[in-house]
Structures are given as C-alpha cells and as structure tokens.
Design a protein around this motif. Structure first.
Motif, PDB file in Angstrom:
ATOM      1  N   LYS A 193      -8.421   8.894 -12.768  1.00 20.82           N
ATOM      2  CA  LYS A 193      -9.918   8.756 -12.835  1.00 20.82           C
ATOM      3  C   LYS A 193      -9.944   8.838 -11.016  1.00 20.82           C
ATOM      4  CE  LYS A 193     -14.103   6.096 -13.379  1.00 20.82           C
ATOM      5  NZ  LYS A 193     -14.571   4.838 -13.932  1.00 20.82           N
ATOM      6  N   GLY A 194      -9.035   7.996 -10.153  1.00 17.85           N
ATOM      7  CA  GLY A 194      -9.212   8.322  -8.958  1.00 17.85           C
ATOM      8  C   GLY A 194      -8.917   9.551  -8.394  1.00 17.85           C
ATOM      9  N   ILE A 195      -7.832  10.271  -8.975  1.00 19.05           N
ATOM     10  CA  ILE A 195      -7.562  11.517  -8.167  1.00 19.05           C
ATOM     11  C   ILE A 195      -8.451  12.519  -8.667  1.00 19.05           C
ATOM     12  CG2 ILE A 195      -5.003  11.158  -8.094  1.00 19.05           C
ATOM     13  CD1 ILE A 195      -4.739  13.151 -10.492  1.00 19.05           C
ATOM     14  N   GLY A 196      -9.276  12.317  -9.927  1.00 16.88           N
ATOM     15  CA  GLY A 196     -10.096  13.247 -10.398  1.00 16.88           C
ATOM     16  C   GLY A 196     -11.386  13.367  -9.410  1.00 16.88           C
ATOM     17  N   LEU A 197     -11.801  12.028  -9.288  1.00 15.49           N
ATOM     18  CA  LEU A 197     -13.124  12.191  -8.222  1.00 15.49           C
ATOM     19  C   LEU A 197     -12.668  12.636  -6.856  1.00 15.49           C
ATOM     20  CD1 LEU A 197     -15.971  11.392  -7.615  1.00 15.49           C
ATOM     21  CD2 LEU A 197     -15.251   8.972  -7.481  1.00 15.49           C
ATOM     22  N   ALA A 198     -11.491  12.237  -6.339  1.00 19.09           N
ATOM     23  CA  ALA A 198     -11.219  12.605  -5.058  1.00 19.09           C
ATOM     24  C   ALA A 198     -10.914  14.297  -4.929  1.00 19.09           C
ATOM     25  CB  ALA A 198      -9.684  11.907  -4.577  1.00 19.09           C
ATOM     26  N   MET A 234       0.847  -1.273  -0.041  1.00 17.31           N
ATOM     27  CA  MET A 234      -0.049   0.021   0.087  1.00 17.31           C
ATOM     28  C   MET A 234       0.742   1.358   0.010  1.00 17.31           C
ATOM     29  SD  MET A 234      -3.207   0.966   2.557  1.00 17.31           S
ATOM     30  CE  MET A 234      -2.068   0.956   4.016  1.00 17.31           C
ATOM     31  N   ALA A 235       0.667   2.086  -0.862  1.00 17.61           N
ATOM     32  CA  ALA A 235       1.483   3.455  -1.116  1.00 17.61           C
ATOM     33  C   ALA A 235       0.921   4.591  -0.366  1.00 17.61           C
ATOM     34  CB  ALA A 235       1.767   3.631  -2.733  1.00 17.61           C
ATOM     35  N   GLU A 236       1.366   4.579   0.805  1.00 18.22           N
ATOM     36  CA  GLU A 236       0.965   5.731   1.693  1.00 18.22           C
ATOM     37  C   GLU A 236       1.767   7.120   1.308  1.00 18.22           C
ATOM     38  OE1 GLU A 236      -1.505   5.985   3.402  1.00 18.22           O
ATOM     39  OE2 GLU A 236      -2.214   3.835   3.188  1.00 18.22           O
ATOM     40  N   ALA A 237       2.838   7.000   1.023  1.00 26.22           N
ATOM     41  CA  ALA A 237       3.764   8.099   0.786  1.00 26.22           C
ATOM     42  C   ALA A 237       4.846   7.862  -0.069  1.00 26.22           C
ATOM     43  CB  ALA A 237       4.301   8.621   2.044  1.00 26.22           C
ATOM     44  N   VAL A 238       5.530   8.731  -0.765  1.00 25.02           N
ATOM     45  CA  VAL A 238       6.484   8.767  -1.598  1.00 25.02           C
ATOM     46  C   VAL A 238       8.041   8.208  -0.756  1.00 25.02           C
ATOM     47  CG1 VAL A 238       8.264  10.018  -3.036  1.00 25.02           C
ATOM     48  CG2 VAL A 238       5.787  10.632  -3.065  1.00 25.02           C
ATOM     49  N   MET A 239       7.990   7.217  -1.228  1.00 26.52           N
ATOM     50  CA  MET A 239       9.448   6.475  -0.220  1.00 26.52           C
ATOM     51  C   MET A 239      10.816   6.783  -0.577  1.00 26.52           C
ATOM     52  SD  MET A 239       7.310   5.215   1.786  1.00 26.52           S
ATOM     53  CE  MET A 239       8.415   4.303   2.896  1.00 26.52           C
ATOM     54  N   PHE A 240      11.025   7.800  -1.455  1.00 26.78           N
ATOM     55  CA  PHE A 240      12.490   7.936  -1.913  1.00 26.78           C
ATOM     56  C   PHE A 240      12.604   9.652  -1.991  1.00 26.78           C
ATOM     57  CE2 PHE A 240       9.837   5.856  -4.922  1.00 26.78           C
ATOM     58  CZ  PHE A 240       8.918   6.917  -5.601  1.00 26.78           C
ATOM     59  N   PRO A 241      13.680  10.012  -1.774  1.00 27.18           N
ATOM     60  CA  PRO A 241      13.766  11.509  -1.446  1.00 27.18           C
ATOM     61  C   PRO A 241      13.291  12.160  -2.873  1.00 27.18           C
ATOM     62  CG  PRO A 241      15.881  10.369  -1.135  1.00 27.18           C
ATOM     63  CD  PRO A 241      14.929   9.083  -1.768  1.00 27.18           C
ATOM     64  N   GLU A 261      -9.272   6.996   0.481  1.00 26.66           N
ATOM     65  CA  GLU A 261      -9.272   5.713  -0.207  1.00 26.66           C
ATOM     66  C   GLU A 261      -9.100   5.697  -1.790  1.00 26.66           C
ATOM     67  OE1 GLU A 261      -9.419   1.343  -0.478  1.00 26.66           O
ATOM     68  OE2 GLU A 261      -8.768   2.907   1.048  1.00 26.66           O
ATOM     69  N   LEU A 262      -9.783   6.724  -2.567  1.00 30.55           N
ATOM     70  CA  LEU A 262      -9.572   7.002  -3.983  1.00 30.55           C
ATOM     71  C   LEU A 262      -8.067   7.334  -4.093  1.00 30.55           C
ATOM     72  CD1 LEU A 262     -12.752   8.873  -4.476  1.00 30.55           C
ATOM     73  CD2 LEU A 262     -12.026   6.813  -5.799  1.00 30.55           C
ATOM     74  N   ILE A 263      -7.541   8.316  -3.397  1.00 30.64           N
ATOM     75  CA  ILE A 263      -6.037   8.687  -3.342  1.00 30.64           C
ATOM     76  C   ILE A 263      -5.023   7.582  -3.082  1.00 30.64           C
ATOM     77  CG2 ILE A 263      -4.242  10.011  -2.346  1.00 30.64           C
ATOM     78  CD1 ILE A 263      -6.080  11.492  -4.190  1.00 30.64           C
ATOM     79  N   ARG A 264      -5.278   6.531  -2.195  1.00 25.43           N
ATOM     80  CA  ARG A 264      -4.386   5.365  -1.879  1.00 25.43           C
ATOM     81  C   ARG A 264      -4.601   4.263  -2.983  1.00 25.43           C
ATOM     82  NH1 ARG A 264      -4.816   0.187  -0.812  1.00 25.43           N
ATOM     83  NH2 ARG A 264      -7.171   0.262  -0.939  1.00 25.43           N
ATOM     84  N   LYS A 265      -5.507   4.270  -3.350  1.00 24.20           N
ATOM     85  CA  LYS A 265      -5.797   3.364  -4.750  1.00 24.20           C
ATOM     86  C   LYS A 265      -5.069   3.822  -6.201  1.00 24.20           C
ATOM     87  CE  LYS A 265     -10.193   0.825  -3.508  1.00 24.20           C
ATOM     88  NZ  LYS A 265     -11.388   0.582  -3.706  1.00 24.20           N
ATOM     89  N   SER A 266      -5.197   5.043  -6.090  1.00 28.11           N
ATOM     90  CA  SER A 266      -4.551   5.716  -7.303  1.00 28.11           C
ATOM     91  C   SER A 266      -2.930   5.758  -7.034  1.00 28.11           C
ATOM     92  CB  SER A 266      -5.034   7.163  -7.417  1.00 28.11           C
ATOM     93  OG  SER A 266      -6.501   7.524  -7.735  1.00 28.11           O
ATOM     94  N   LEU A 325       1.563  14.601  -6.214  1.00 29.30           N
ATOM     95  CA  LEU A 325       0.529  15.303  -6.583  1.00 29.30           C
ATOM     96  C   LEU A 325      -0.638  14.892  -5.975  1.00 29.30           C
ATOM     97  CD1 LEU A 325       1.620  16.457 -10.135  1.00 29.30           C
ATOM     98  CD2 LEU A 325       0.841  17.901  -8.546  1.00 29.30           C
ATOM     99  N   ALA A 326      -0.782  13.462  -5.977  1.00 31.53           N
ATOM    100  CA  ALA A 326      -2.063  13.022  -5.180  1.00 31.53           C
ATOM    101  C   ALA A 326      -1.947  13.266  -3.712  1.00 31.53           C
ATOM    102  CB  ALA A 326      -2.083  11.495  -5.500  1.00 31.53           C
ATOM    103  N   ASP A 327      -1.162  13.243  -3.082  1.00 29.15           N
ATOM    104  CA  ASP A 327      -1.100  13.649  -1.578  1.00 29.15           C
ATOM    105  C   ASP A 327      -1.385  14.999  -1.618  1.00 29.15           C
ATOM    106  OD1 ASP A 327      -0.252  11.222  -0.469  1.00 29.15           O
ATOM    107  OD2 ASP A 327       1.926  11.867  -0.633  1.00 29.15           O
TER     108      ASP A 327
END
Length: 300
Positions: free
Chosen positions: A217-222, A1-8, A269-274, A291-293
C-alpha cells in the motif's frame, strides 16, 4: 529505520533476469488465435515494453515466502495483462485521450477505438485464464484467493472506481483525501495486488500477508506521487508518454496541492515506512527492498 539494503544484492542483475523471464512469458501467453487483428492489438500493447514492475513485484513476493517463483509466473503475466488493459482504456478519447504510450502511438491510434476497447477486454479475461487454467503446480485454494483478489482490483472497488473518481474530479478542486482515494484505487490497488498475489501463491502466513499488504500500500501510493512529480518535471521523450497532461486536464495532483518539495518528502516517507515493515525478513526481502528504492528513484 531501513534506508537501504544492508546485505550484498545485485539488484541490476536481478531486475534484468526478471524482466527477461516476464517478457518471454508474456510473448508465450498469446498464441496464433483468430481474429488476427485482435491478437495483433493485444500483442501491440502487451509487448510494448515498460518497467514490468507489477509482475516483478509478484515474483519477488513469492520468493520471499520461500516458494519457487516459477509457480507465480502465470499470475505475474495476468497482472501485467490487467495493467495493460487499464492503459489501453485510460488512453481512449473518452478517458484521458492520449496519443502516446511507452514511446509509441497508443492502441486506439493504431487499431481504432473499437478494436482497442475489445483488445483491453480480451486481455482482462485472458488474465483470469492465466491464473485459473495455467498454474498447474499451485493449490486450487490459493488460486481461488488470487482470482478473488484480482476480481476486486480490476472492478469497481479498484481500477474502475478509481478511474471514475478521477474523471469526475477533472476541473474541480479536490482535497488530499479524494486525491489519495484516486491514487490508491486507480494505481495503488494493482501494485498492492501484485505483492499480495505473489505471497498467496507462495503460501504466505497471516503475519507475512499483513506486512506485505502494508508494504505494498505504501509503495503503491508513493509510485503515483512520483508519477505526479514526473508529469511536471520530465519530458515526453523521457517518460514515453505525454508529459504535462495532468496540468492540461486541470487534474489535482500532489505537486499541485502540496508543492514539489513536500510531495517528494511524502513519497520518501512512504517508501521508508514500507521498507521498515518487511526489513525483519532479512536477505529474503532484498528484492522488495530494492524495488521500493527503485520506485522512489525512477525517472520515468
């Protein structure tokens, strides 16, 4: 599950640099043409600031393909022109009848309804010129696909259809399916096109296009769910536009149908899936992940 960007990755610096590039390109896109009043009205709304999220998404998607994002700058400008057209027209008395946009009077309040309509029309047509005639280093077959994508998004299958459904739903009790249709078409369609068009310019393969389409599509609805939330929780001063107007117009929104807490959960949830969809592309996906965050955490 990608909760955050994991690299610098310095997203603040990335965002500032991208916005500077876009503002410069937008300013250069409208020359000293006649009639002056039309040009001034176009520039008034196009250069009024804002998040510039759509053109930034376009550039970031192009970068993800490994292509030089400079190839996508004209398309990014075109997308912002289409977005600006939609704002000018949405604010008209016959539509949402709003007086404030991006912290200052709406276009029709300054130039009158007739010029505002024509300024929006001129921006829409200029957008296609930007793609077709001002993208010299992009293969013509890619430009044709972008023109097709933007044609669908700007017309009845996208912005126009969403706006009509939105107008027809005012004062009515609509269900979640109808509300989602409005949001996906009126707002989400152009956000999705921003990503897809950037990827097309960069020559993305089919797998990447599918992944990016799902992400977008996910970030657009979010994004629109967050807009619904902010409409009832933020002030006009913070938003730069009239707060609470959905409530006054008796429009159905996610908070109205689900409540604030459930609306926030759905957006997250939409952002997480995106993010999960594009996370396999590693550090190249850092701008899009960030950008999703940004979408879920914004306050305006």
């Amino acid at each position: 599950m990608a909760e955050a960007v994991m690299f610098p990755f310095d997203f603040t610096a990335y965002l500032a640099k991208a916005r500077t590039r876009i503002e410069s390109a937008l300013d250069a896109s409208l020359g000293p043409e006649r009639p002056n009043q039309l040009r001034e009205a176009m520039r008034y709304s196009l250069l009024a600031g804002g998040k510039r999220l759509r053109p930034i998404l376009c550039l970031a998607a192009c970068e993800l393909t490994g292509s030089d994002s400079e190839n996508a700058i004209s398309t990014a400008v075109a997308i912002e022109m289409i977005h600006t057209m939609s704002l000018i027209h949405d604010d008209l008395p016959s539509m949402d009848n709003d007086d404030l946009r991006r912290g200052r009077p709406t276009n029709h309040k300054v130039y009158g309804e007739a010029i505002a309509i024509l300024a929006g029309d001129a921006l829409l047509t200029r957008a296609f010129e930007m793609v077709a005639l001002r993208s010299p280093n992009v293969p013509k077959d890619r430009l044709l696909k972008v023109v097709g994508e933007l044609s669908l998004v700007a017309g009845a299958p996208g912005l126009v259809g969403g706006q009509v459904e939105d107008l027809e739903s005012e004062g009515k009790a609509v269900d979640l399916d109808t509300l989602e249709f409005i949001h996906i078409h009126k707002t989400g369609a152009l956000l999705k096109a921003s990503v897809v068009c950037g990827a097309l310019i960069g020559g993305a393969d089919e797998d990447l296009l599918i992944a990016l389409s799902t992400y977008a599509k996910g970030i657009g609805l979010a994004f629109q769910i967050v807009d619904d939330i902010l409409d009832v929780t933020a002030s006009s001063e913070v938003l730069g536009k009239t707060a609470g107007k959905d409530l006054l117009a008796d429009k159905s929104t996610y908070p109205k149908l689900l409540g604030l807490d459930e609306s926030r959960k759905k957006a997250k949830e939409l952002i997480r899936k995106s993010k999960d969809v594009i996370h396999p592309w590693s550090d190249k996906a850092a701008p899009l992940l960030s950008l999703a965050d940004y979408i879920i955490n914004r306050d305006r």
